[in-house]
Design an enzyme around this catalytic site. Sequence first.
Site, PDB file in Angstrom:
ATOM      1  N   ASP A   1       0.862  -1.171   0.000  1.00 45.68           N
ATOM      2  CA  ASP A   1       0.000   0.000   0.000  1.00 45.68           C
ATOM      3  C   ASP A   1       0.902   1.225   0.000  1.00 45.68           C
ATOM      4  OD1 ASP A   1      -1.229  -0.157   3.436  1.00 45.68           O
ATOM      5  OD2 ASP A   1       0.587   0.763   2.639  1.00 45.68           O
TER       6      ASP A   1
ATOM      7  N   GLY B   1       1.024   4.019   1.563  1.00 48.94           N
ATOM      8  CA  GLY B   1       1.353   4.843   2.712  1.00 48.94           C
ATOM      9  C   GLY B   1       0.284   5.871   2.982  1.00 48.94           C
TER      10      GLY B   1
ATOM     11  N   PHE C   1      -2.754   5.578   3.976  1.00 45.55           N
ATOM     12  CA  PHE C   1      -3.448   5.363   5.249  1.00 45.55           C
ATOM     13  C   PHE C   1      -2.550   5.635   6.450  1.00 45.55           C
ATOM     14  CE2 PHE C   1      -6.719   3.891   7.941  1.00 45.55           C
ATOM     15  CZ  PHE C   1      -6.143   3.095   8.920  1.00 45.55           C
TER      16      PHE C   1
ATOM     17  N   ASP D   1      -3.483   7.999  -1.789  1.00 43.95           N
ATOM     18  CA  ASP D   1      -4.822   8.562  -1.631  1.00 43.95           C
ATOM     19  C   ASP D   1      -4.924   9.367  -0.353  1.00 43.95           C
ATOM     20  OD1 ASP D   1      -6.603   5.854   0.037  1.00 43.95           O
ATOM     21  OD2 ASP D   1      -4.444   6.282  -0.024  1.00 43.95           O
TER      22      ASP D   1
ATOM     23  N   GLN E   1     -12.517   6.478  -2.600  1.00 44.86           N
ATOM     24  CA  GLN E   1     -12.852   7.032  -1.287  1.00 44.86           C
ATOM     25  C   GLN E   1     -14.315   7.492  -1.314  1.00 44.86           C
ATOM     26  OE1 GLN E   1     -11.230   6.886   1.446  1.00 44.86           O
ATOM     27  NE2 GLN E   1      -9.187   6.243   0.790  1.00 44.86           N
TER      28      GLN E   1
ATOM     29  N   GLY F   1     -11.066   3.548   3.064  1.00 50.79           N
ATOM     30  CA  GLY F   1     -11.871   4.316   3.999  1.00 50.79           C
ATOM     31  C   GLY F   1     -13.065   3.585   4.572  1.00 50.79           C
TER      32      GLY F   1
ATOM     33  N   ASP G   1      -7.314  -7.459   3.063  1.00 51.24           N
ATOM     34  CA  ASP G   1      -6.105  -7.528   3.885  1.00 51.24           C
ATOM     35  C   ASP G   1      -6.505  -7.086   5.275  1.00 51.24           C
ATOM     36  OD1 ASP G   1      -5.833  -4.375   3.246  1.00 51.24           O
ATOM     37  OD2 ASP G   1      -4.577  -4.884   4.977  1.00 51.24           O
TER      38      ASP G   1
ATOM     39  N   CYS H   1      -9.971 -28.480  13.430  1.00 51.84           N
ATOM     40  CA  CYS H   1      -8.926 -27.802  12.661  1.00 51.84           C
ATOM     41  C   CYS H   1      -7.738 -28.728  12.431  1.00 51.84           C
ATOM     42  CB  CYS H   1      -8.466 -26.549  13.410  1.00 51.84           C
ATOM     43  SG  CYS H   1      -7.161 -25.623  12.568  1.00 51.84           S
TER      44      CYS H   1
ATOM     45  N   CYS I   1      -4.679 -27.691  11.429  1.00 52.26           N
ATOM     46  CA  CYS I   1      -3.435 -26.938  11.375  1.00 52.26           C
ATOM     47  C   CYS I   1      -2.385 -27.570  12.291  1.00 52.26           C
ATOM     48  CB  CYS I   1      -3.659 -25.468  11.726  1.00 52.26           C
ATOM     49  SG  CYS I   1      -3.615 -25.050  13.490  1.00 52.26           S
TER      50      CYS I   1
ATOM     51  N   CYS J   1      -3.117 -27.157  16.121  1.00 52.44           N
ATOM     52  CA  CYS J   1      -4.190 -27.995  16.663  1.00 52.44           C
ATOM     53  C   CYS J   1      -3.803 -29.466  16.669  1.00 52.44           C
ATOM     54  CB  CYS J   1      -5.486 -27.762  15.893  1.00 52.44           C
ATOM     55  SG  CYS J   1      -6.195 -26.125  16.265  1.00 52.44           S
TER      56      CYS J   1
ATOM     57  N   HIS K   1      -2.308 -20.582  13.850  1.00 53.13           N
ATOM     58  CA  HIS K   1      -3.672 -21.126  13.833  1.00 53.13           C
ATOM     59  C   HIS K   1      -4.638 -20.158  13.152  1.00 53.13           C
ATOM     60  CE1 HIS K   1      -7.472 -22.921  15.044  1.00 53.13           C
ATOM     61  NE2 HIS K   1      -7.829 -21.698  15.378  1.00 53.13           N
TER      62      HIS K   1
END
Lengths: 394, 394
Positions: A92, A94, A96, A146, A188, A215, A265, A303, A305, A308, A334
Site C-alpha cells: 500500500d 502509505g 493510510f 490517496d 474514497q 476508507g 487484507d 482444525c 493446522c 491444533c 492457527h
Amino acid sequence: MIGFSVHATDLNGSARTGHLVTPHGAIATPAFMPVGSLGPVKGIEPDELQAMGYGLMLNNAYHLFLRPGHEVIARLGGLHRFNAWRGAILTDSGGFQVFSLAKLRKVSDDGVTFQSHLDGSTHHITPERAIEIQAALGADIIMAFDECVALPASGEQIGEAVRRTTHWARRCLAAKRRSDQSLFGIVQGGLDHDMRKRSADDLVAMGFDGYAVGGLSVGEEPASRNRALETTTAHLPADKPRYLMGVGLPDDLVEGVARGIDLFDCVVPSRHGRTGWLFTTFGRVLIRNAKYAGDERPIDPACACPVCKRFTRAYLHHLFLVKEMLGVRLNTIHNLYFYAGMMEQIRQAIATGTFTAFRTRYYERKEQAQMQADSMDEQESRTLTASLAEEGQP
Amino acid sequence: MIGFSVHATDLNGSARTGHLVTPHGAIATPAFMPVGSLGPVKGIEPDELQAMGYGLMLNNAYHLFLRPGHEVIARLGGLHRFNAWRGAILTDSGGFQVFSLAKLRKVSDDGVTFQSHLDGSTHHITPERAIEIQAALGADIIMAFDECVALPASGEQIGEAVRRTTHWARRCLAAKRRSDQSLFGIVQGGLDHDMRKRSADDLVAMGFDGYAVGGLSVGEEPASRNRALETTTAHLPADKPRYLMGVGLPDDLVEGVARGIDLFDCVVPSRHGRTGWLFTTFGRVLIRNAKYAGDERPIDPACACPVCKRFTRAYLHHLFLVKEMLGVRLNTIHNLYFYAGMMEQIRQAIATGTFTAFRTRYYERKEQAQMQADSMDEQESRTLTASLAEEGQP
C-alpha cells in the site's frame, strides 16, 4: 503486470471466484492477504505462509520507507528477495499510515508533509514519490497514493478528499514506469453514496489495473459500511479485481465477498495472535480465560493446522499468561490457517453455487456458538476455580 | 531410569564421548541442553529442536511450579506431553532460581522459604518438596535441591553451603520414588578446592545416577572456574555422567569437555537470539551493527542452517532494529544450530582422537576473527554510513 479473470459467480453475479496472475504466481480469489507491516507477518516465516496456502501478502511502503528505506531494499534486490518471499506482494502506498500514524501532517494538492512517528524526522510524500518508493520496493501490485479521511467527517471534507484522491490518482498513473507492476486506484467517499459513485467513476475513467475500496475499515458501523461498499462495487468494472482495504473479521469477509470483493487484507489474524483471540469453526476462543488452564483439547478439534495437531489449549493458555513468544506465534499460525481455510470454503461455495447456503450456515453457527459461550462461561469458570483452590495453587 | 556408557576418550582420558539412554531416547555426549525456562525454548517449537539434533532439553521446576503449577502439569500428563516434546527432559530443582530470583529468602536446614518474584506469594521448598515437584513434572533426569552461594563468598559461607547441600542431597535421595526418573547430585564448594573435593566425595558416597557441578556459572573468572572444575571432575566416577550447570559460551564448552564434562545447559544461544549476538565459525556477528544494513550474505556462509540458507544479514539487521519477533526466532534458530554443530564436531574430534587439534584450531580461528573484526569494524562502518548519507536515508 497482472492478469485477472472471473471464473464463477453466485448470488446473482455479486460474488465471484477468479484468478489473479502475477509475476510471482497465481492466486485464487476471493483471497485474503496477510499483512507484514515491517516485512514479515509477525513471527511467521515466508515458507510457512506459503505452506498455509497464501500466495499474496501485503507490505507497507510507509513503514519500509522509514526503515530500512526503499533504496536499501532496492539495492538488496527488492522486497521479494529481502523477505525471502516467493509469492506475490501488494504494497500500500502509505496513504493510510500517513494519515493515521504520522504526526503534524500538512496536506495540500502537492502532497503530504509529515513527521515520522518513529523519530520525528520530516518527510514529504507526493503521488510521484509514492510511486517511486513502491517501484524501488518492487511489489507486484502497487497502490495509488490517496487521501484517507477519518469518520465521522463532514460532507465537505469527504468531497475534498475525493477530489484530491482523484487528482493524485491521475498523477500516480502518469508517474508509473515499471511495466511489471500493476497499479490499483483507491475509491474514497466515506459513507456518502454520491461521493462513492463519483470517486469510482473518476478512477474507472482513468483505467487502473484494479480498484480498491478505501476508507471503510475506520470503525464505521457494519451495516453502513456494507451499504457504501455495495454502492461502490456497483460502479466498478466486473473484469478488474476489487480490493477491500483493511478488512476484516470473518463476518466482514463473508459480507465483502457477497458484494463482489476479490481481495482483502487485515492485521486481525496476526494481531489476535498476540491478544490470544483464536478463531474457530464454533466461535472464538480467548485463550487467556482461566477455563482453559486444564483443557487438553486443541484450540479447535475440527482444525487440521499444525498447532491444533500438537498443542493443547492448556499449553497455549500457559504460554499466553507467561508472555511466551512461542504462544504468539502458534496463535498466529492457527488464525492464519483459519483465514486461509475460510477463504477456500468461500471459493468452493461460490464455485458450486452454494454461497447463500454457506452464508446462512455461517451465521447460524455463529449464533449457536454465542449462546453456548454465554451459558458455559460462568459454570466452567467456577468449576475450575474451585478445583484449583482445593489444590492450593498460587 | 537412565543408562550411561563411555565410548571413546581423548586427552589422556579426560575428554569422553558417550551415550545417555533415557526413557525418552538416547543422547550422544558430550551434549548441550537448550533451556526452556517456562516450557519451550523461547520462540522455538519442540519438533524444530529435535530436527536440529537435540534430544535432551532443560526445564526449570521453579518457574513451572509458580506457573502453571506442577499439579496442573501432572494432571495434563506431565511435562513431555504439556510441551509436546518427544525427547528427554532434565529439570533443575529450583535451587539456583530460589537463590537468584526469589525475594526475602530464609534458609535453614529444613529448606527455603521465599517469596515468588512474580507476585510475592510465599512458598516453602524442602528437599522432599523439590523431589515431589519434579516427580509431578515427570522429567527423565531430576536434580537434587542444593544451596547455591553467590561469589565472592567467605570460606565459612562456602563450607556451610557444602554441608547443607550434602544434607539436602541425602534427603532428596531418600524422597525419590519414581523408578523411571534418575537423580543427579550437585557438587558445590565455590572455588575452594578442598570444599569441591569434600562435596564430591560426600555425594559419590551416597551414590547418584549422575553428578552435576553447580556454582561455576556465577560470574567467576574462567581460569579459576576451570581449575575448580578440574578438581571436581577428578573426584567424580568415570562411569557416571557429569553435568556442568549453566555453562556456557563456546569456549566454556571446549574447556568443560576437556575436563570431562558430558552435559551442559545454558540460556546463551536463545538469549543471544534476542540480543542479536550470532555465533559463527569465524567469530560473532552482532547483527545490530550498521555495517550489516546492506550485507546480502547469510550470517555464516559456512553454516547450513535454515536461516543461513534463506535470509541475509541485512534482513536480520532490519528485523532486529524494528524489534520484529521473527528476527529473534531466526537468530535463536541459527545459534541453536551452531551449538548443536559444535557439539557434534567435539564428539567427532574425541572419537577420532583429534580433540587437541580441534581445540587448537578453535582458538586460532577465534584469534583470527578478533583481529579481523577490529580492523574491519571502523572502516566498514564509515563506508556504509557515508553511502547512506548520500542517498538521504532517514
